[in-house]
Design a protein around this motif. Sequence first.
Motif, PDB file in Angstrom:
ATOM      1  N   PHE A  18       0.876  -1.121  -0.102  1.00  0.00           N
ATOM      2  CA  PHE A  18       0.000  -0.074  -0.116  1.00  0.00           C
ATOM      3  C   PHE A  18       0.909   1.201   0.038  1.00  0.00           C
ATOM      4  N   ASN A  19       2.009   1.170   0.707  1.00  0.00           N
ATOM      5  CA  ASN A  19       2.965   2.312   0.752  1.00  0.00           C
ATOM      6  C   ASN A  19       3.363   2.924  -0.630  1.00  0.00           C
ATOM      7  N   THR A  20       3.450   1.765  -1.398  1.00  0.00           N
ATOM      8  CA  THR A  20       3.969   2.377  -3.002  1.00  0.00           C
ATOM      9  C   THR A  20       2.992   3.318  -3.542  1.00  0.00           C
ATOM     10  N   TYR A  21       1.652   3.471  -3.171  1.00  0.00           N
ATOM     11  CA  TYR A  21       0.936   4.305  -3.891  1.00  0.00           C
ATOM     12  C   TYR A  21       0.868   5.655  -3.250  1.00  0.00           C
ATOM     13  N   ILE A  22       1.650   5.871  -2.209  1.00  0.00           N
ATOM     14  CA  ILE A  22       1.906   7.269  -1.598  1.00  0.00           C
ATOM     15  C   ILE A  22       3.290   7.839  -2.170  1.00  0.00           C
ATOM     16  N   ILE A  23       2.962   8.669  -3.524  1.00  0.00           N
ATOM     17  CA  ILE A  23       3.702   9.342  -4.391  1.00  0.00           C
ATOM     18  C   ILE A  23       3.849  10.754  -4.261  1.00  0.00           C
ATOM     19  N   ASP A  24       5.287  11.083  -4.659  1.00  0.00           N
ATOM     20  CA  ASP A  24       5.349  12.599  -4.550  1.00  0.00           C
ATOM     21  C   ASP A  24       4.444  13.426  -5.458  1.00  0.00           C
ATOM     22  N   ASP A  25       3.979  12.771  -6.637  1.00  0.00           N
ATOM     23  CA  ASP A  25       3.265  13.777  -7.897  1.00  0.00           C
ATOM     24  C   ASP A  25       1.805  13.340  -7.693  1.00  0.00           C
ATOM     25  N   MET A  26       1.152  13.582  -6.570  1.00  0.00           N
ATOM     26  CA  MET A  26      -0.319  12.940  -6.087  1.00  0.00           C
ATOM     27  C   MET A  26      -1.123  13.401  -7.439  1.00  0.00           C
ATOM     28  N   LYS A  27      -0.930  14.350  -7.989  1.00  0.00           N
ATOM     29  CA  LYS A  27      -1.672  14.833  -9.021  1.00  0.00           C
ATOM     30  C   LYS A  27      -1.963  13.855 -10.255  1.00  0.00           C
ATOM     31  N   ASP A 134      -5.201  20.352  -2.180  1.00  0.00           N
ATOM     32  CA  ASP A 134      -4.787  19.374  -1.362  1.00  0.00           C
ATOM     33  C   ASP A 134      -5.274  17.936  -2.055  1.00  0.00           C
ATOM     34  N   ILE A 135      -4.490  16.988  -2.107  1.00  0.00           N
ATOM     35  CA  ILE A 135      -4.792  15.703  -2.572  1.00  0.00           C
ATOM     36  C   ILE A 135      -4.488  14.599  -1.796  1.00  0.00           C
ATOM     37  N   GLU A 136      -5.096  13.846  -1.097  1.00  0.00           N
ATOM     38  CA  GLU A 136      -4.655  12.725  -0.217  1.00  0.00           C
ATOM     39  C   GLU A 136      -5.286  11.443  -0.713  1.00  0.00           C
ATOM     40  N   ILE A 137      -4.519  10.313  -0.372  1.00  0.00           N
ATOM     41  CA  ILE A 137      -4.922   9.019  -0.469  1.00  0.00           C
ATOM     42  C   ILE A 137      -5.841   8.710   0.787  1.00  0.00           C
ATOM     43  N   GLU A 138      -7.245   8.214   0.553  1.00  0.00           N
ATOM     44  CA  GLU A 138      -8.006   7.733   1.794  1.00  0.00           C
ATOM     45  C   GLU A 138      -7.837   6.262   2.152  1.00  0.00           C
ATOM     46  N   SER A 139      -7.911   5.573   0.818  1.00  0.00           N
ATOM     47  CA  SER A 139      -7.581   3.914   0.975  1.00  0.00           C
ATOM     48  C   SER A 139      -7.149   3.382  -0.166  1.00  0.00           C
ATOM     49  N   VAL A 140      -6.350   2.245  -0.264  1.00  0.00           N
ATOM     50  CA  VAL A 140      -6.016   1.455  -1.226  1.00  0.00           C
ATOM     51  C   VAL A 140      -6.659  -0.007  -0.948  1.00  0.00           C
ATOM     52  N   THR A 155      -9.068  -6.766   0.658  1.00  0.00           N
ATOM     53  CA  THR A 155      -8.212  -6.291   1.390  1.00  0.00           C
ATOM     54  C   THR A 155      -8.083  -4.693   1.318  1.00  0.00           C
ATOM     55  N   GLU A 156      -8.180  -3.873   2.329  1.00  0.00           N
ATOM     56  CA  GLU A 156      -8.195  -2.481   2.367  1.00  0.00           C
ATOM     57  C   GLU A 156      -7.346  -1.728   3.234  1.00  0.00           C
ATOM     58  N   GLY A 157      -6.581  -0.871   2.902  1.00  0.00           N
ATOM     59  CA  GLY A 157      -5.488  -0.326   3.668  1.00  0.00           C
ATOM     60  C   GLY A 157      -6.014   1.397   3.881  1.00  0.00           C
ATOM     61  N   TYR A 158      -5.637   1.700   5.205  1.00  0.00           N
ATOM     62  CA  TYR A 158      -5.719   3.090   5.491  1.00  0.00           C
ATOM     63  C   TYR A 158      -4.370   3.578   5.994  1.00  0.00           C
ATOM     64  N   PRO A 159      -4.232   4.924   5.574  1.00  0.00           N
ATOM     65  CA  PRO A 159      -3.063   5.695   5.712  1.00  0.00           C
ATOM     66  C   PRO A 159      -3.093   6.526   7.142  1.00  0.00           C
ATOM     67  N   ASP A 160      -2.026   6.801   7.646  1.00  0.00           N
ATOM     68  CA  ASP A 160      -2.191   7.733   8.567  1.00  0.00           C
ATOM     69  C   ASP A 160      -0.887   8.724   8.339  1.00  0.00           C
ATOM     70  N   LYS A 161      -1.388   9.658   7.697  1.00  0.00           N
ATOM     71  CA  LYS A 161      -0.675  10.935   7.061  1.00  0.00           C
ATOM     72  C   LYS A 161       0.152   9.963   5.832  1.00  0.00           C
ATOM     73  N   ASP A 162       1.612   9.692   5.720  1.00  0.00           N
ATOM     74  CA  ASP A 162       2.168   9.168   4.734  1.00  0.00           C
ATOM     75  C   ASP A 162       2.580   7.575   4.899  1.00  0.00           C
ATOM     76  N   VAL A 163       1.854   7.099   5.776  1.00  0.00           N
ATOM     77  CA  VAL A 163       2.094   5.740   6.018  1.00  0.00           C
ATOM     78  C   VAL A 163       1.087   4.907   6.252  1.00  0.00           C
ATOM     79  N   PHE A 164       0.912   3.679   5.551  1.00  0.00           N
ATOM     80  CA  PHE A 164      -0.197   2.992   5.879  1.00  0.00           C
ATOM     81  C   PHE A 164      -0.041   1.952   7.256  1.00  0.00           C
ATOM     82  N   SER A 165      -1.031   2.061   8.014  1.00  0.00           N
ATOM     83  CA  SER A 165      -1.044   1.382   9.259  1.00  0.00           C
ATOM     84  C   SER A 165      -1.853   0.734   9.729  1.00  0.00           C
ATOM     85  N   THR A 166      -2.980   0.638   8.801  1.00  0.00           N
ATOM     86  CA  THR A 166      -4.158  -0.139   9.331  1.00  0.00           C
ATOM     87  C   THR A 166      -4.589  -0.887   8.011  1.00  0.00           C
ATOM     88  N   VAL A 167      -5.083  -2.303   8.245  1.00  0.00           N
ATOM     89  CA  VAL A 167      -5.508  -3.175   7.217  1.00  0.00           C
ATOM     90  C   VAL A 167      -6.667  -3.922   7.675  1.00  0.00           C
TER      91      VAL A 167
END
Length: 268
Positions: A18-27, A134-140, A155-167
Amino acid sequence: MLTEKDIISEFEKYCEKFNTYIIDDMKSYDDLYETLNSKVNYEEFCSGSNISFGYHHPSPVVDLIIGNMSRGKLHKKRSKLSKPTHRYCFDKSGRLLIVDKIMPKDFVEFTYYSVFEYNKNTVTIISISKFESDIEIESVAFCEYDKEGRINSFTEGYPDKDVFSTVYQERYTYSDKGIDTVVTFNCDGDKRNVDATKRMINDMKEHDAFKANAKKVLRRIERTGCLLSVETYRFFYDENGYITSYEVYNDSGESTTYKVPIRKRRKV
């Protein structure tokens, strides 16, 4: 059967993916949205739903096993009377490409959408929220399907800021009538949540209602380093193949039986 060790291994594996989906270019997710939107062939709408993907949520049972959840009603056209909550965009082959959450008038500055990517037997769903620039990932979410097109796992993951910590995961088995069992796990590795739960348990563990489970929960937290819950659901059907009830077993082996409201009975 999933062991505690298996679940922690799955949790760590999925967090890494899931963390691979948090990228610099969120646009770039907006660009993906526009690309998919150009392929839309027809639309559907959903009203009255309070779950993330509405009527077309990939989980066949999420509205049954989680309390006070509704898939809503499906509409082929949008109307003011239907007050839609979700817009679904399909390509000409019938594949779902986009889910737009339709925001209330007081929140029009917010945008919430999900884009779908298909790769063999796996569908990846990336859910995005936007406020102004502002663009943020809510879940993957990853949906795995078998050769017959039945879903094997959600399977769904939820991030806290820039790190996924809940599955959260659901795994399905099938009988000749439909889904036979669902095994779910929810694993929260956010240190703040873990520490807060430990403090709460320590503060209340002398209360009679908590004594029995307090030590067990604390031992599990020490072993796993996260908040972990596991449940197993077994479904029962009538002669027409409609689900009528289910049993839920917690990880202590205790079970409870629930009847499915008539309005929710269906084939799954």
